[in-house]
Design an enzyme around this catalytic site. Structure first.
Site, PDB file in Angstrom:
ATOM      1  N   GLY A  36       0.841  -1.206   0.000  1.00 30.49           N
ATOM      2  CA  GLY A  36       0.000   0.000   0.000  1.00 30.49           C
ATOM      3  C   GLY A  36       0.875   1.255   0.000  1.00 30.49           C
ATOM      4  N   HIS A  37       1.899   1.267   0.875  1.00 37.05           N
ATOM      5  CA  HIS A  37       2.814   2.415   0.899  1.00 37.05           C
ATOM      6  C   HIS A  37       3.583   2.516  -0.416  1.00 37.05           C
ATOM      7  CE1 HIS A  37       2.687   1.390   5.347  1.00 37.05           C
ATOM      8  NE2 HIS A  37       2.328   2.660   5.352  1.00 37.05           N
TER       9      HIS A  37
END
Ligand code: PAF
Length: 283
Positions: A36-37
């Site tokens: 996600g990051h």
């Protein structure tokens, strides 16, 4: 990849880049990085000349000491991940660098109802802590663009409001939630789930999808009750809130009159791990 732990050296380095008229993309994180990051970093890399990531577990946004102590910290792995995806600069200060006076001041910015509902009801002071650290980080990095995931829907609303109200010259870029194959929203906290809890946790997103199918058909209060029951059918799951709100004011909706602005948000304790997720019902 440039690595900095001090504010002054980070600001000085970025000042030189700004003088070259470069676009600076910024991804603030608390580390324990996952796909996600990395999706935020990759988007920033595509849209800017320089991408800066910060890693700082911000103590003043935790209202539970246990949660702060148990927050996963994986710095050396994070640095490897950032390096291999091509991030240009990483800033990872310690607490004394960010809060030299042990600061616990209130931010003094009026967020209206935005910080009173949903997370705000259960995590007093949380958004004040988020706003303080994000403002400090924006002052240090002075990015042209900053990337935030929609998984933290309310945080995104708070930050957009702060940027608007304080006239901070940065464009906030909301990014879609990245999910595991079974639908569970990626989160650093997922690593704290037991294998059995992890398996059941995909049911949270499945319930959100079911709720989206039922919009306009089932009355809002009934649908909320149904969703809570459905999630709590799983052993050890306790819903802290399930709300259907207006996407901008975050005020709860009582009926479907404004269904084209509706977002469903949920916070669930899975054992002692607190997970959040949401779905835009109008899309
Ligand atoms: O979303 C997070 O990881 C944090 O709340 C943030 C924005 C990095 C501030 O500490």
């Amino acid at each position: 990849m440039k690595q900095f732990t001090h504010i002054a050296e980070t600001a000085d380095y970025l000042e030189i880049q700004r003088e070259k008229d470069l676009m600076i993309g910024f991804v603030p994180t608390m580390g324990a990085l996952h796909e996600g990051h990395l999706a935020l970093i990759k988007r920033s890399l595509q849209e800017n000349d320089i991408t800066v990531c910060s890693i700082f577990v911000n103590p003043i946004q935790f209202n539970n000491n246990n949660d702060l102590a148990n927050y996963p910290r994986t710095l050396s792995q994070d640095l490897k991940m950032l390096e291999s995806c091509g991030c240009d600069v990483v800033f990872f200060p310690d607490t004394a660098e960010m809060y030299p006076d042990g600061e616990t001041i209130s931010f003094g910015l009026n967020f209206g109802t935005l910080d009173k509902v949903l997370e705000g009801q259960f995590r007093p002071g949380h958004f004040n802590g988020v706003a303080i650290v994000v403002k400090k980080l924006f002052d240090i990095v002075q990015p042209t663009h900053a990337y935030f995931g929609k998984k933290d829907f309310q945080q995104l609303a708070i930050i957009k409001h702060m940027v608007y109200a304080m006239g901070i010259p940065v464009e906030i870029i909301p990014c879609e939630t990245i999910r595991e194959v079974d639908g569970l929203a990626m989160s650093s906290r997922n690593t704290r789930l037991s294998p059995a809890e992890r398996k059941l946790a995909s049911g949270i997103y499945q319930t959100l999808l079911n709720v989206r199918e039922k919009i306009g058909k089932t009355p809002v209060p009934e649908l909320k009750e149904w969703a809570v029951k459905k999630i709590e059918e799983n052993d050890g799951f306790r819903v802290e809130y399930f709300e259907i709100v207006d996407q901008e004011s975050l005020m709860p909706m009582e009926d479907w009159t404004s269904r084209d602005r509706a977002v469903a948000l949920v916070a669930v304790f899975v054992g002692d791990v607190r997970l959040i997720d949401n779905i835009e019902l109008f899309s």
